[in-house]
Scaffold this active site. Sequence first.
Site, PDB file in Angstrom:
ATOM      1  N   GLY A   1       0.829  -1.204   0.000  1.00  0.00           N
ATOM      2  CA  GLY A   1       0.000   0.000   0.000  1.00  0.00           C
ATOM      3  C   GLY A   1       0.858   1.246   0.000  1.00  0.00           C
ATOM      4  NE  ARG A   2       4.027   2.935  -4.276  1.00  0.00           N
ATOM      5  CZ  ARG A   2       4.015   1.770  -4.901  1.00  0.00           C
ATOM      6  NH1 ARG A   2       2.860   1.176  -5.104  1.00  0.00           N
ATOM      7  NH2 ARG A   2       5.123   1.208  -5.323  1.00  0.00           N
TER       8      ARG A   2
ATOM      9  N   GLY B   1       3.723   7.429   3.610  1.00  0.00           N
ATOM     10  CA  GLY B   1       4.773   6.693   2.912  1.00  0.00           C
ATOM     11  C   GLY B   1       4.262   5.336   2.476  1.00  0.00           C
ATOM     12  CG  ASN B   2       6.115   3.198  -0.496  1.00  0.00           C
ATOM     13  OD1 ASN B   2       5.178   3.792  -1.015  1.00  0.00           O
ATOM     14  ND2 ASN B   2       7.300   3.126  -1.045  1.00  0.00           N
TER      15      ASN B   2
ATOM     16  CE  LYS C   1       0.810   4.508   8.033  1.00  0.00           C
ATOM     17  NZ  LYS C   1      -0.319   5.247   8.648  1.00  0.00           N
TER      18      LYS C   1
ATOM     19  CG  ASP D   1      -8.294  10.707   6.297  1.00  0.00           C
ATOM     20  OD1 ASP D   1      -9.174  11.090   5.490  1.00  0.00           O
ATOM     21  OD2 ASP D   1      -7.189  10.275   5.940  1.00  0.00           O
TER      22      ASP D   1
END
Length: 662
Positions: free
Chosen positions: A365-366, A370-371, A386, A483
């Site tokens: 995932g990104r 970050g990645n 992460k 979020d």
Amino acid sequence: MTLSSRKLLVFLTLFTLFHFKNHPFLLVLAINVSFDFPSLTIRNLTLLGDSYLRSGVVGLTRDVTVPSSSAGSIIYNNPVQFYDPESNITASFSTRFSFSVINVNPTSYGDGLTFFLSRDNQTLGSYGEYLGLVNSSQPTKNKFIAVEFDTKLDAYFNDPSDQHIGLDINTLKSIKTANPISSGIDLKSGNLITAWIDYKNDLRVLKVFMSYASSKPKEPVLAVNIDLSQYLREALYVGFSGSTEGSTELHLIENWTFETFGFIPARRKSHRPHNVSDSSVITPVIPISSSGDKPHKRLGLGLGIAGPAFFCAFLVVFGYVSVKKWKKIKTFKSFKAEIVTGPREFSYKELSAATRGFHSSRIVGRGAFGNVYKAMISQGTFAAVKRSKHLHEGQTEFLAELTIIAGLRHKNLIQLLGWCAEKGELLLVYEFMPYGSLDNVLYQDTEQGTLLSWPVRQNIAVGLASALSYLHQECEQQVIHRDIKTSNVMLDVNFNARLGDFGLARLMDHDKSPVSTLTAGTMGYLAPEYLHCGKATEKTDVFSYGVVILELACGRRPFERETQGQKLTNLVDWVWELYGEGNIIDAADKRLNGEFEVEDMRKLLLVGLSCTNPDSMARPTMRRVLQILNGEAEPLFVPQKKPSLTFSFGLPALEDIVSDSD
């Protein structure tokens, strides 16, 4: 900067000066490439998605005994140049590889594998009929040349049969196909098959040969008359991809050779101008002069001027780098002192080893932070890491997430396992979620096997409501997430909802008024009052939850463009309009084929509308939402017409906002 770094910099400087002094006219031409892998190793290949390497053999899809949906690819690390602009030559190429398609359950077949040439080294598409080569949501984004070995008939891509090979260019609708059965080859036999793919640029033809033996047959299975030169104008990566959908099919690659040929060997370029042809070369007459030392004097004068200037520039750069590194070290030490105690502190070495050196094949995932990497932290135990290299930019989010999650305990929240702050990097370690995010699963383009059933969707809605009720009402300090969206709702092995990504969350005492902040979050999930004044409250979280609930029920994103035209459709407005017409059940996800309880669907849709009421005071608390979904309270009254809300000054047009957002 360390002493070794200074030595390296001096060496590189002297080497560069010497190189350009002695080789000012060296011409770099495209060269022929050749490699031969009798067995495959990670040293030369990048593995993406579900692909894996075992005993020199690469598996492109998951090795499981129960049907699953999977996609993976392997890519040769170095790009291959197929065109030389200097000589205007396009290379020919040839490849040979051995593969097998194995299935423990012959009735559970599909979907196949491809050999491809692609512009980037991150080529990984969707599973199923997309063969791990193109993305289901953006099927024309990837640019590629591929030969597919397809083991499933898919009418959408005009497949001729349930096993065929074909040449694909930028789309999975093949230019030409052939059935290998006619040549005595059964793709689904489980036997080792050797394939040869040859492209002769001078003949403008591509041929595919296949055999159970190691010797190349005389006649090709597929021959296509085509000029590929227009698609080979840049360096391309070569590799394989494969996919399944609700299947136990395995796709294995055992060996691989590849070569390009046709380029002229590199040579030293002459001193003549480019626009002078070979037939018009004029040998210059060099006059003999008694002042032959003048060029040396000019060179000495130039070096006398350039030398001190270069030295001064070097001192400036060295000073800047040294000061910057000193500040970075000081900041990092003070930063580590701020980190709370609690979760385990991992070493950078541990996490690097667990992610194979943060290899690109481990990226799952990104995000803005970050990645995210899949890591094996112990034998058989996986975690998600992460990673951010931006210390100053990521410090605030890192501390927020670490401080908040470290003190939270709930079955529907992602568990934080540990953290690391070394080498200028910030890393958070979470429990691994095998199915990824709700966004990935809910919007998968699929016809069988992986569609979220109605009971699973109800369970996700209840689990997410339970997590938010805990954050809002049951914590010592209230947590406003800020979020909430489908991509931040993860699914565990049993498809239970796990809320994560607390990088934007804020703590506040229950008896304090909300803290006004800059607007943060994702467009489509933001409450109107939050857009207006940037004030996050528990009611802004409720609004975002309502949007997620409507997505679950309808199978639609917060904004979708209509099939005809460019007009955006707002999910909340669309459902409310159907509700006003007395047809709210028409909003249900058509992929469910009516397999749901009508009253339960109606309840969930009305909960979604009540949570997305423009009037924040009319929205329920998350505790009330949880009670409604569990049948412990009656649903709130929802007006037939969506309430309007006006502000003292206008907001930008909705379509303008969305067009500028991610």
